[in-house]
Design a protein around this motif. Structure first.
Motif, short mmCIF file in Angstrom:
data_model
loop_
_atom_site.label_atom_id
_atom_site.label_comp_id
_atom_site.label_asym_id
_atom_site.label_seq_id
_atom_site.Cartn_x
_atom_site.Cartn_y
_atom_site.Cartn_z
N ALA A 162 -53.80 -82.89 31.33
CA ALA A 162 -54.11 -81.46 31.49
C ALA A 162 -53.20 -80.43 31.99
O ALA A 162 -53.03 -79.23 31.86
N ALA A 163 -52.88 -80.93 33.23
CA ALA A 163 -51.97 -80.04 34.09
C ALA A 163 -50.58 -79.88 33.49
O ALA A 163 -50.06 -79.13 33.53
N LEU A 164 -49.89 -81.21 32.83
CA LEU A 164 -48.71 -81.03 32.10
C LEU A 164 -48.83 -80.21 30.83
O LEU A 164 -48.10 -79.13 30.82
N PHE A 165 -49.87 -80.13 30.22
CA PHE A 165 -50.15 -79.22 29.02
C PHE A 165 -50.32 -77.84 29.66
O PHE A 165 -49.66 -76.88 29.04
N ALA A 166 -50.92 -77.61 30.69
CA ALA A 166 -50.91 -75.99 31.19
C ALA A 166 -49.47 -75.73 31.79
O ALA A 166 -49.17 -74.43 31.70
N LEU A 167 -48.73 -76.71 32.29
CA LEU A 167 -47.38 -76.31 32.82
C LEU A 167 -46.58 -76.04 31.38
O LEU A 167 -45.90 -74.81 31.57
N LEU A 168 -46.67 -76.71 30.51
CA LEU A 168 -45.71 -76.44 29.38
C LEU A 168 -46.38 -75.39 28.33
O LEU A 168 -45.60 -74.58 27.87
N LEU A 206 -41.44 -62.92 29.58
CA LEU A 206 -42.27 -62.22 28.63
C LEU A 206 -41.66 -60.83 28.54
O LEU A 206 -40.96 -60.20 29.33
N PRO A 207 -41.66 -60.23 27.29
CA PRO A 207 -41.18 -58.83 26.83
C PRO A 207 -42.08 -58.05 27.40
O PRO A 207 -41.60 -56.76 27.90
N VAL A 208 -43.42 -58.30 27.81
CA VAL A 208 -44.28 -57.44 28.59
C VAL A 208 -45.03 -58.03 29.61
O VAL A 208 -45.08 -59.28 29.36
N PRO A 209 -45.71 -57.57 30.55
CA PRO A 209 -46.58 -58.20 31.37
C PRO A 209 -47.71 -58.74 30.74
O PRO A 209 -48.16 -58.42 29.65
N LEU A 210 -48.15 -59.91 31.05
CA LEU A 210 -49.27 -60.48 30.66
C LEU A 210 -50.52 -59.78 30.72
O LEU A 210 -50.66 -59.29 31.68
N PRO A 211 -51.15 -59.47 29.40
CA PRO A 211 -52.30 -58.69 29.51
C PRO A 211 -53.72 -59.18 30.60
O PRO A 211 -53.44 -60.54 30.99
N GLY A 212 -54.15 -58.48 31.11
CA GLY A 212 -55.18 -58.53 32.31
C GLY A 212 -56.11 -59.80 31.88
O GLY A 212 -56.34 -60.69 32.80
N PHE A 213 -56.73 -59.64 30.81
CA PHE A 213 -57.68 -60.71 30.15
C PHE A 213 -56.92 -61.93 30.36
O PHE A 213 -57.64 -63.22 30.65
N LEU A 214 -55.75 -62.23 29.78
CA LEU A 214 -55.18 -63.36 29.74
C LEU A 214 -54.61 -63.94 31.06
O LEU A 214 -54.79 -65.19 31.40
N SER A 215 -54.24 -63.07 31.88
CA SER A 215 -53.94 -63.40 33.37
C SER A 215 -55.31 -63.85 33.96
O SER A 215 -55.15 -65.04 34.51
N GLY A 216 -56.26 -63.35 34.13
CA GLY A 216 -57.46 -63.74 34.24
C GLY A 216 -58.15 -65.05 33.91
O GLY A 216 -58.68 -66.07 34.71
N VAL A 269 -58.64 -68.90 36.01
CA VAL A 269 -59.95 -69.61 35.73
C VAL A 269 -59.48 -71.12 35.26
O VAL A 269 -59.98 -71.98 35.80
N ALA A 270 -58.79 -71.07 34.18
CA ALA A 270 -58.31 -72.26 33.68
C ALA A 270 -57.73 -73.17 34.55
O ALA A 270 -57.76 -74.44 34.67
N LEU A 271 -56.78 -72.75 35.63
CA LEU A 271 -56.07 -73.49 36.42
C LEU A 271 -57.00 -73.88 37.78
O LEU A 271 -56.67 -74.95 38.30
N LEU A 272 -57.80 -72.95 38.12
CA LEU A 272 -58.46 -73.24 39.51
C LEU A 272 -59.83 -73.98 39.15
O LEU A 272 -60.08 -74.69 39.95
N VAL A 273 -60.53 -73.60 37.91
CA VAL A 273 -61.81 -74.43 37.95
C VAL A 273 -61.62 -75.79 37.82
O VAL A 273 -62.49 -76.45 38.33
N PRO A 300 -64.30 -78.90 31.75
CA PRO A 300 -63.43 -78.08 32.52
C PRO A 300 -61.94 -78.10 31.98
O PRO A 300 -61.22 -77.17 32.25
N ALA A 301 -61.30 -79.45 31.44
CA ALA A 301 -60.06 -79.69 31.27
C ALA A 301 -59.48 -78.77 30.15
O ALA A 301 -58.39 -78.54 29.76
N LEU A 302 -60.60 -78.53 29.29
CA LEU A 302 -60.66 -77.68 28.11
C LEU A 302 -60.25 -76.17 28.40
O LEU A 302 -59.73 -75.63 27.53
N LEU A 303 -60.40 -75.82 29.41
CA LEU A 303 -60.11 -74.22 29.82
C LEU A 303 -58.64 -74.09 29.43
O LEU A 303 -58.33 -73.02 29.04
N VAL A 304 -57.74 -74.88 29.90
CA VAL A 304 -56.22 -74.63 29.61
C VAL A 304 -56.01 -74.55 28.10
O VAL A 304 -55.20 -73.86 27.61
#
Length: 311
Positions: A68-74, A196-206, A210-214, A289-293
């Motif tokens: 799950a962590a490698l998937f999130a990194l990639l 990224l061509p533009v900053p990541l939208p706020g909802f995706l950053s949030g 969550v996907a990394l911390l939970v 929780p691993a499916l959050l990523v």
């Protein structure tokens, strides 16, 4: 809640390929103002994306811990944005090396092939980014029991030395400038989009937060590697960071800007390998929780191409 159908490498590999491909293609084909990519440039970008995705699929398929962590990194947006440039290949090779070295203990009929593949992957990363030389420390884990220490050192130390050899090339070949020591590549220099061509939208950053911390709080099943390995790998990542900062400080004036997140991503497999928990039992099971990523990557696969193609 256990999702037994989603615990094996095939699930993670297919999810990465299916969700990462549209984002990589969309971000790679953003035309620069007043420029149209040539046929050669388009082919190079496609080849780099194919290599990034292939190596990422291989890493997720062969990993036994930390999928799950490698998937999130990639699937991190900065990783996918770099897929069409040289940084994407470096990141994928580093992830593949960590995946090959993930079994605990490192035994079985595939052990020599895993060690050889990890050595080659790290050597290629060090050839491209000598500041990533501390990745060779991954070849020394898992640490053996005291009774097998001498034998393991005889087997592993030559491999680590072999992986470090490319770091000496800049000293032997003056044509390899300090820019190859881990300093960022200039944007738009024919290497494909690096950010990224533009900053990541706020909802995706949030959602990514969550996907990394939970999972760090919720996924506490399975044994952690020994404290000595955690310190060894974490120290190696910090050493790599220090080398990158030093290389940036020694870069010629007027060169590319300071370090960015994407420049540090090839070091991330070291802490992943240090803190990835082992599985309990033999059944391949995945807790929710691993499916959050995967959810974050799925929203990226929809939102980022739309944002990119509107520019």
């Amino acid at each position: 809640m256990n999702l037994t159908f989603a615990g094996d490498g095939r699930f993670w590999a297919c999810a990465f390929l299916g969700l990462g491909l549209p984002v990589c293609l969309a971000l790679a084909w953003i035309d620069l103002p007043g420029e149209t990519p040539s046929a050669l440039d388009a082919f190079v970008r496609l080849a780099r994306i194919a290599a990034f995705l292939s190596l990422g699929v291989a890493a997720l398929a062969v990993a036994t811990r930390g999928r799950a962590a490698l998937f999130a990194l990639l699937c991190w947006p900065a990783s996918l944005a770099a897929a069409s440039g040289p940084d994407g290949l470096v990141l994928a090779l580093a992830a593949l090396a960590a995946a090959l070295l993930s079994p605990r203990p490192m035994t079985g009929r595939y052990r020599p092939a895993r060690l050889a593949g990890a050595t080659l992957a790290i050597a290629l990363v060090v050839l491209a980014r000598p500041a990533c030389a501390p990745l060779a420390g991954m070849l020394l884990v898992p640490f053996p029991p005291p009774g097998r220490l001498a034998r393991t050192c005889r087997e592993r130390l030559p491999l680590a030395a072999l992986a470090l050899l490319p770091a000496l090339l800049p000293a032997l070949l003056p044509a390899l400038s300090a820019a190859s020591l881990g300093t960022p590549h200039p944007a738009g220099a024919g290497h494909g989009p690096m950010a990224l061509p533009v900053p990541l939208p706020g909802f995706l950053s949030g959602l990514w937060a969550v996907a990394l911390l939970v999972p760090l709080v919720a996924l506490r099943r399975g044994p952690l590697p020994p404290r000595a390995e955690q310190l060894w790998l974490s120290g190696g990542a910090l050493l790599g960071l220090w080398l990158m900062v030093g290389a940036q400080a020694l870069a010629p004036a007027g060169g590319p800007g300071g370090l960015q997140i994407r420049d540090l991503l090839p070091l991330a497999p070291m802490p992943i390998l240090a803190f990835a928990r082992g599985r309990i039992g033999t059944a391949a099971a995945l807790r929710w929780p691993a499916l959050l990523v995967v959810l974050a990557a799925a929203l990226d696969a929809v939102a980022l191409p739309m944002i990119a193609l509107r520019l």
